[in-house]
Scaffold this motif. Structure first.
Motif, PDB file in Angstrom:
ATOM      1  N   ASN A  21      25.632 -12.964   4.904  1.00  0.00           N
ATOM      2  CA  ASN A  21      26.994 -12.634   5.336  1.00  0.00           C
ATOM      3  C   ASN A  21      27.976 -12.696   4.170  1.00  0.00           C
ATOM      4  OD1 ASN A  21      26.076 -12.268   7.940  1.00  0.00           O
ATOM      5  ND2 ASN A  21      26.670 -14.299   8.624  1.00  0.00           N
ATOM      6  N   LEU A  22      27.770 -13.647   3.268  1.00  0.00           N
ATOM      7  CA  LEU A  22      28.626 -13.735   2.081  1.00  0.00           C
ATOM      8  C   LEU A  22      28.439 -12.519   1.185  1.00  0.00           C
ATOM      9  CD1 LEU A  22      30.662 -15.375   0.406  1.00  0.00           C
ATOM     10  CD2 LEU A  22      28.682 -16.458  -0.719  1.00  0.00           C
ATOM     11  N   LYS A  23      27.202 -12.107   0.989  1.00  0.00           N
ATOM     12  CA  LYS A  23      26.936 -10.912   0.179  1.00  0.00           C
ATOM     13  C   LYS A  23      27.666  -9.698   0.752  1.00  0.00           C
ATOM     14  CE  LYS A  23      22.328 -12.231  -1.418  1.00  0.00           C
ATOM     15  NZ  LYS A  23      20.890 -11.900  -1.323  1.00  0.00           N
ATOM     16  N   GLU A  24      27.603  -9.542   2.061  1.00  0.00           N
ATOM     17  CA  GLU A  24      28.286  -8.426   2.713  1.00  0.00           C
ATOM     18  C   GLU A  24      29.799  -8.521   2.510  1.00  0.00           C
ATOM     19  OE1 GLU A  24      28.912  -6.554   7.174  1.00  0.00           O
ATOM     20  OE2 GLU A  24      27.159  -7.825   6.796  1.00  0.00           O
ATOM     21  N   ALA A  25      30.357  -9.730   2.667  1.00  0.00           N
ATOM     22  CA  ALA A  25      31.803  -9.919   2.478  1.00  0.00           C
ATOM     23  C   ALA A  25      32.219  -9.605   1.040  1.00  0.00           C
ATOM     24  CB  ALA A  25      32.191 -11.351   2.845  1.00  0.00           C
ATOM     25  N   VAL A  26      31.403 -10.021   0.073  1.00  0.00           N
ATOM     26  CA  VAL A  26      31.709  -9.755  -1.336  1.00  0.00           C
ATOM     27  C   VAL A  26      31.633  -8.259  -1.619  1.00  0.00           C
ATOM     28  CG1 VAL A  26      30.860 -10.074  -3.700  1.00  0.00           C
ATOM     29  CG2 VAL A  26      31.087 -12.046  -2.172  1.00  0.00           C
ATOM     30  N   GLU A  27      30.628  -7.593  -1.082  1.00  0.00           N
ATOM     31  CA  GLU A  27      30.507  -6.146  -1.289  1.00  0.00           C
ATOM     32  C   GLU A  27      31.716  -5.407  -0.730  1.00  0.00           C
ATOM     33  OE1 GLU A  27      26.740  -5.302   0.533  1.00  0.00           O
ATOM     34  OE2 GLU A  27      25.616  -6.002  -1.221  1.00  0.00           O
TER      35      GLU A  27
ATOM     36  N   ALA B 284      29.384 -20.515   3.345  1.00  0.00           N
ATOM     37  CA  ALA B 284      29.076 -20.027   2.003  1.00  0.00           C
ATOM     38  C   ALA B 284      30.353 -19.529   1.339  1.00  0.00           C
ATOM     39  CB  ALA B 284      28.049 -18.901   2.072  1.00  0.00           C
ATOM     40  N   LEU B 285      30.549 -19.929   0.084  1.00  0.00           N
ATOM     41  CA  LEU B 285      31.737 -19.565  -0.687  1.00  0.00           C
ATOM     42  C   LEU B 285      31.323 -18.911  -1.988  1.00  0.00           C
ATOM     43  CD1 LEU B 285      34.776 -19.874  -1.671  1.00  0.00           C
ATOM     44  CD2 LEU B 285      34.059 -22.094  -2.551  1.00  0.00           C
ATOM     45  N   CYS B 286      31.970 -17.820  -2.329  1.00  0.00           N
ATOM     46  CA  CYS B 286      31.824 -17.193  -3.646  1.00  0.00           C
ATOM     47  C   CYS B 286      33.098 -17.531  -4.424  1.00  0.00           C
ATOM     48  CB  CYS B 286      31.652 -15.686  -3.521  1.00  0.00           C
ATOM     49  SG  CYS B 286      31.586 -14.864  -5.132  1.00  0.00           S
ATOM     50  N   PRO B 287      33.049 -18.510  -5.343  1.00  0.00           N
ATOM     51  CA  PRO B 287      34.265 -18.950  -6.020  1.00  0.00           C
ATOM     52  C   PRO B 287      34.882 -17.910  -6.948  1.00  0.00           C
ATOM     53  CG  PRO B 287      32.349 -20.032  -6.978  1.00  0.00           C
ATOM     54  CD  PRO B 287      31.874 -19.267  -5.771  1.00  0.00           C
ATOM     55  N   GLU B 288      34.119 -16.962  -7.430  1.00  0.00           N
ATOM     56  CA  GLU B 288      34.668 -15.962  -8.333  1.00  0.00           C
ATOM     57  C   GLU B 288      35.745 -15.106  -7.675  1.00  0.00           C
ATOM     58  OE1 GLU B 288      30.530 -16.724 -10.042  1.00  0.00           O
ATOM     59  OE2 GLU B 288      31.360 -16.490  -8.043  1.00  0.00           O
ATOM     60  N   ILE B 289      35.583 -14.842  -6.382  1.00  0.00           N
ATOM     61  CA  ILE B 289      36.589 -14.021  -5.690  1.00  0.00           C
ATOM     62  C   ILE B 289      37.154 -14.702  -4.448  1.00  0.00           C
ATOM     63  CG2 ILE B 289      35.659 -11.826  -6.554  1.00  0.00           C
ATOM     64  CD1 ILE B 289      34.454 -11.413  -3.771  1.00  0.00           C
ATOM     65  N   ASP B 290      36.842 -15.967  -4.256  1.00  0.00           N
ATOM     66  CA  ASP B 290      37.331 -16.734  -3.104  1.00  0.00           C
ATOM     67  C   ASP B 290      36.951 -16.109  -1.768  1.00  0.00           C
ATOM     68  OD1 ASP B 290      38.450 -18.783  -4.609  1.00  0.00           O
ATOM     69  OD2 ASP B 290      40.332 -17.708  -4.846  1.00  0.00           O
ATOM     70  N   ALA B 291      35.749 -15.586  -1.674  1.00  0.00           N
ATOM     71  CA  ALA B 291      35.250 -15.042  -0.413  1.00  0.00           C
ATOM     72  C   ALA B 291      34.449 -16.124   0.298  1.00  0.00           C
ATOM     73  CB  ALA B 291      34.372 -13.821  -0.667  1.00  0.00           C
TER      74      ALA B 291
END
Length: 78
Positions: free
Chosen positions: A36-42, A16-23
């Motif tokens: 897991n992506l939500k946790e990494a972004v938080e 899973a990738l969040c392109p807005e912050i490259d997480a």
């Protein structure tokens, strides 16, 4: 705040990738990868703050087609 998640199936896990912050994160299911992506972004936002470009713009997701082996249409080549 609403962000984007792009989820692809890898060889053994979903990525899973969040392109807005490259997480990036992963999990054995789509749900686990997204959690897991939500946790990494938080954690990222907590540590680094919210990037300025997210505060002032929306993300646009666009799909496009490419042709393998240079098989571009003639109208584009000329």
């Amino acid at each position: 705040m609403e962000l984007t998640a792009i989820i692809k199936e890898g060889e053994k896990q979903f990525v899973a990738l969040c392109p807005e912050i490259d997480a990036v994160s992963q999990g054995f299911s789509v749900e686990e990868a997204l959690d897991n992506l939500k946790e990494a972004v938080e954690v990222y936002i907590e540590e680094m703050g919210l990037p300025e470009e997210i505060k002032r713009s929306d993300t646009l997701i666009a799909h496009f087609e490419v042709f393998p082996h240079g098989e571009t249409t003639r109208s584009i080549r000329t």
